[in-house]
Scaffold this active site. Structure first.
Site, PDB file in Angstrom:
ATOM      1  N   PRO A 184       5.389 -14.364 -11.589  1.00 35.06           N
ATOM      2  CA  PRO A 184       5.996 -15.704 -11.578  1.00 35.06           C
ATOM      3  C   PRO A 184       5.810 -16.476 -10.266  1.00 35.06           C
ATOM      4  CG  PRO A 184       7.453 -14.162 -12.669  1.00 35.06           C
ATOM      5  CD  PRO A 184       6.323 -13.346 -12.098  1.00 35.06           C
ATOM      6  N   CYS A 185       5.532 -17.763 -10.437  1.00 35.08           N
ATOM      7  CA  CYS A 185       5.251 -18.635  -9.292  1.00 35.08           C
ATOM      8  C   CYS A 185       6.464 -19.333  -8.680  1.00 35.08           C
ATOM      9  CB  CYS A 185       4.245 -19.715  -9.708  1.00 35.08           C
ATOM     10  SG  CYS A 185       2.669 -19.094 -10.299  1.00 35.08           S
ATOM     11  N   PRO A 186       7.527 -19.652  -9.467  1.00 35.48           N
ATOM     12  CA  PRO A 186       8.637 -20.445  -8.922  1.00 35.48           C
ATOM     13  C   PRO A 186       9.226 -19.961  -7.606  1.00 35.48           C
ATOM     14  CG  PRO A 186       8.854 -20.298 -11.291  1.00 35.48           C
ATOM     15  CD  PRO A 186       7.714 -19.395 -10.916  1.00 35.48           C
ATOM     16  N   PRO A 187       9.277 -18.643  -7.307  1.00 35.17           N
ATOM     17  CA  PRO A 187       9.856 -18.234  -6.025  1.00 35.17           C
ATOM     18  C   PRO A 187       9.113 -18.768  -4.806  1.00 35.17           C
ATOM     19  CG  PRO A 187       9.779 -16.369  -7.527  1.00 35.17           C
ATOM     20  CD  PRO A 187       8.983 -17.465  -8.164  1.00 35.17           C
ATOM     21  N   PHE A 188       7.855 -19.220  -5.003  1.00 28.48           N
ATOM     22  CA  PHE A 188       7.033 -19.619  -3.863  1.00 28.48           C
ATOM     23  C   PHE A 188       6.528 -21.061  -3.928  1.00 28.48           C
ATOM     24  CE2 PHE A 188       6.263 -15.133  -5.022  1.00 28.48           C
ATOM     25  CZ  PHE A 188       6.864 -14.523  -3.932  1.00 28.48           C
TER      26      PHE A 188
END
Length: 413
Positions: A77-81
């Protein structure tokens, strides 16, 4: 012939999977949370073993069953970064990057390939990246990060992706990043035939105006609604090449239609811009918004193939080997880790050859505190710091990620 198997986690709808297949890898397993994406994977490759579910849940699959696989790959998943988000990193319940890196210790693949958004390459995450490199080194792998632009691999959009490749020490000397293509492909030439497919007379003129590389396709999330080509800045960029970015069309423009800005893109057109084509055929299942989300969140197949071929050459030990050394991403983190105890601010300010100013050290420490426990004490000579535990989820049964993930599962994509 030797078979090169890949286990893919967070497989999505198949962008990376198709690219790796074309690079010569055979899928032993694909694990994906979204059931719609799993349906798409099975529709295209019925022979693949596709498991739906939380990849970090022990009840979903057993990594020990795939020990020694050639390649462990995934698009966690991309949202954390992401730059557009809060960049919570290790404290985001969607963060699986550290967990995926730790998975190497169980699976022991010959190579690891993980891709994510450009935000992970920013100074905010320098300590996080350093921890990843150190972890892999402790497991016997040499790892490198690289920011790749999809447009450098004949994909008609920018789409920067931050890619991590790690190989066992035996293979690492033979790895080289893929060479960018000298050919730049534009939106106009890519979509001209689709824009004209329903008889729209303006397709040729539109294609001349759209003689540019597109902004990055934004897949969106279950949390933030339906199909849309991005925030305000992206919509302006789309408008400049004659595309109405307020939603996605059901079909190509019809004969006689006129548009204030330009036509909207269909899911098929978005897939072309993501790199799917006659050379990379793929079918997407589900309703329009579901299909769009699958397409928009994917790793472009041509980029995945290019990186996959570089990994394949390394596994085959092709070419001339070169010495690989561990890169340094965060000197302050390295100084804290090496000390094993408290370190004075004065010593930390000497972590880099040119030195670090007090204000800059304070900023670096504040960034590290977002992903690591940092203990601070005050002495007569000044502040002292000690590096504590990594806050990220790496499989802990009591980690806050488990409760947050369960609570927000329906919104995670």
């Amino acid at each position: 012939m030797t078979s090169y198997e890949v286990v893919e986690i967070c497989a999505g709808a198949g962008g990376q999977a198709l690219g790796l297949e074309k690079a010569g890898f055979n899928h032993e397993l694909a694990v994906e949370l979204d059931s719609n994406a799993c349906t798409t994977l099975t529709e295209n490759r019925p022979a693949w073993k596709v498991i739906p579910g939380d990849v970090a849940d022990p009840d979903t699959w057993d990594p020990r069953d795939y020990k020694g696989v050639s390649l462990l790959a995934g698009g966690v998943p991309c949202p954390p970064f992401t730059i557009a988000g809060k960049q919570l990193g290790a404290t985001d319940e969607r963060d699986l990057f550290a967990w995926a890196v730790g998975l190497v210790g169980t699976v022991k693949p010959k190579a690891l390939l993980l891709e994510n958004v450009r935000g992970l390459s920013m100074p905010r995450f320098s300590g996080y990246r350093q921890h990843v490199l150190d972890t892999l080194a402790s497991l016997g792998y040499i790892a490198e990060w690289k920011l790749l632009q999809a447009s450098d691999f004949e994909v008609p959009q920018l789409r920067p992706r931050f890619v991590l490749v790690a190989l066992q020490e035996e293979y690492a000397p033979y790895f080289y990043w893929p060479t960018p293509s000298q050919t730049i492909v534009t939106v106009g030439e890519t979509l001209r035939d689709l824009m004209a497919s329903k008889g729209w007379e303006g397709a040729e003129e539109w294609a001349l105006k759209a003689n540019k590389v597109a902004p990055t396709i934004v897949g969106g999330s279950k949390k933030h609604g339906g199909a849309d080509l991005g925030p305000t800045r992206a919509k302006r960029a789309w408008a400049e090449i004659g595309v109405d970015a307020l939603g996605v069309a059901d079909s190509a423009p019809l004969s006689g239609q006129r548009f204030p800005v330009g036509p909207k893109l269909t899911c098929e057109m978005v897939a072309r811009i993501q790199g799917w084509s006659d050379d990379y055929p793929w079918t997407f299942t589900g309703r329009k918004t579901t299909r769009y989300r699958q397409i928009g969140n994917a790793f472009p197949p041509p980029v995945a193939e290019a990186v996959g071929r570089s990994v394949m050459r390394a596994l085959r030990k092709e070419g001339v080997g070169a010495e690989r050394t561990l890169a340094s991403h965060d000197a302050v983190y390295l100084a804290l880790r090496a000390a094993g105890g408290f370190v004075s601010a004065t010593r930390l300010m000497k972590a880099e050859p040119k030195g670090i100013e007090p204000a800059e050290l304070e900023r670096r420490i504040s960034l590290l505190k977002r992903d690591f426990e940092i203990e601070v004490t005050e002495h007569s000579s000044g502040a002292q710091y000690r590096l504590g535990s990594f806050k990220a989820f790496v499989g802990q049964a009591d980690h806050i990620r488990n409760d947050l993930f369960a609570k927000n599962k329906s919104k995670i994509s």
